[in-house]
Design an enzyme around this catalytic site. Structure first.
Site, short mmCIF file in Angstrom:
data_model
loop_
_atom_site.label_atom_id
_atom_site.label_comp_id
_atom_site.label_asym_id
_atom_site.label_seq_id
_atom_site.Cartn_x
_atom_site.Cartn_y
_atom_site.Cartn_z
N GLY A 178 -8.24 4.36 10.53
CA GLY A 178 -8.89 3.08 10.29
C GLY A 178 -8.91 2.62 8.85
O GLY A 178 -9.53 1.60 8.54
N THR A 179 -8.22 3.33 7.96
CA THR A 179 -8.27 2.94 6.55
C THR A 179 -7.62 1.57 6.31
O THR A 179 -8.13 0.76 5.53
CB THR A 179 -7.57 3.98 5.65
N GLY A 180 -6.51 1.28 6.99
CA GLY A 180 -5.85 -0.01 6.80
C GLY A 180 -6.71 -1.16 7.30
O GLY A 180 -6.84 -2.19 6.62
N CYS A 181 -7.31 -0.98 8.47
CA CYS A 181 -8.21 -2.00 9.02
C CYS A 181 -9.40 -2.20 8.09
O CYS A 181 -9.79 -3.34 7.79
CB CYS A 181 -8.73 -1.58 10.40
N THR B 180 -8.51 9.97 8.22
CA THR B 180 -8.22 8.69 7.57
C THR B 180 -8.01 7.56 8.57
O THR B 180 -7.51 6.50 8.21
CB THR B 180 -6.97 8.82 6.68
N LYS C 255 0.83 -1.21 0.00
CA LYS C 255 0.00 0.00 0.00
C LYS C 255 0.86 1.26 0.00
O LYS C 255 1.83 1.36 0.75
CB LYS C 255 -0.91 0.00 1.22
#
Length: 261
Positions: free
Chosen positions: A204-207, A202, A169
Site C-alpha cells: 500500500g505504499t504507492g496508494c 510495504t 519513484k
C-alpha cells in the site's frame, strides 16, 4: 476524493487512501472502480464496477461537495479509464494526482495494452502530479530505466505527455536507488531521498503516497511541498508497518496517534 479499487485485506486501495486522508485531517470521499478479494499474500479475484456505476459515484460526490483534490489509483480497464478521464474534464478538476497503476513493483503488468495506452493518452495529460513507479515510468517514457540519469530522463519525457509535474519513484529498486525519487515540473529537476526503512511490510505504499499528496494539495500546499510532506509521511508509516497475515503487511497509517501517546 479517491478513485480506486477496494482491497479486502485493508492494506491498499480505497482503504489505504481513506486512512491516509483521515490522518491528514481532510475528509475523504470515494469512487469505487473494482472490488478485489485479496490479503497479504495476493489477489484471488477482481470484479469491475460498471462505467455507469463509476459515473454515478463520481457525479454524486461532485455535485454536492467541494472537492479540493482527487487521486486516481487502480482503474482496471479501458472503459473505466475513459469514463474517469471524461468526468475529470467535464467537472474541470484541477488538483488531480494520477497514480498510473499499470505495473506492480515486481514488474508484472496489471492492465492490458489498450488500457495502458488510454492512461498515457487521456489520463496523464489531466494530472497535476503523476507518480509512476520504475516500471510504469518505463512504459510511459518508452525507455529502460536502470540509473538515476535514466530516471531523470524518464521524468522529463513523461512531463511532455501533458502532466504538470512528475514524480518517478525508485521504491522498486534493490540497489542504491532504492528510496530515491525524481521530480520534474518543467523547471525543477530534483532528486528526492528519504531514509530507507528495512521492512518487508510495504503493502500500500504507492496508494498511500499518492493519497497523501492529494491530501496535501487539498490543504493548499504547493506541488513540490505536497510531495515532500507525503514522502515523509510514508517513511514514518513504514517504521510502524504491520506484520499481520502470512505475507506482506501494510504500512502503519496511524503512527501520529502513537507518537502523541
Amino acid at each position: 476524493m479517491t478513485i480506486a479499487g477496494s482491497d479486502s485485506g485493508g492494506g491498499a486501495g480505497i482503504q489505504a487512501d481513506l486512512r491516509t486522508f483521515a490522518f491528514h485531517c481532510v475528509h475523504g470521499a470515494s469512487v469505487l472502480t473494482c472490488i478485489t478479494a485479496q490479503n497479504t499474500q495476493g489477489v484471488t479475484r477482481v470484479d469491475a464496477m460498471s462505467p455507469e456505476a463509476v459515473t454515478a459515484q463520481f457525479e454524486a460526490v461532485m455535485i454536492d461537495m467541494r472537492v479540493g483534490a482527487i487521486k486516481t489509483g487502480m482503474l482496471l480497464n479501458q472503459e473505466i479509464i475513459k469514463t474517469v478521464a471524461k468526468k475529470l474534464v467535464a467537472f474541470g478538476c484541477g488538483n488531480v494526482v494520477v497514480d498510473p497503476v499499470m505495473v506492480s513493483r515486481a514488474g508484472a503488468q496489471l492492465l492490458d495494452d489498450d488500457a495502458v495506452k488510454t492512461i498515457r493518452e487521456q489520463l496523464i495529460p489531466l494530472a497535476a502530479i503523476t507518480t509512476p513507479n520504475r516500471y510504469e515510468a518505463q512504459i510511459l517514457a518508452d525507455m529502460e530505466i536502470h540509473t538515476l540519469e535514466d530516471m531523470q530522463t524518464a521524468a522529463q519525457k513523461i512531463y511532455k505527455l501533458g502532466a504538470r509535474s512528475v514524480l518517478v519513484k525508485g521504491g522498486g529498486f534493490t540497489n542504491e536507488l532504492k528510496g530515491i525519487d525524481v521530480w520534474f515540473d518543467g523547471d525543477r529537476l530534483e532528486v528526492l531521498q528519504t531514509e530507507v526503512i528495512d521492512t518487508p511490510h510495504t503493502h500500500g505504499t504507492g496508494c498511500t503516497l499518492s493519497a497523501a499528496i492529494a491530501a496535501n494539495l487539498a490543504l493548499g500546499k504547493p506541488h513540490f511541498q505536497a510531495v515532500q510532506d507525503a514522502k515523509n509521511y510514508v517513511t514514518e508509516a513504514l517504521k510502524y508497518s504491520l506484520a499481520i497475515g502470512q505475507g506482506q503487511g501494510p504500512v502503519g497509517h496511524f503512527y501520529p496517534l502513537l507518537n502523541r501517546g
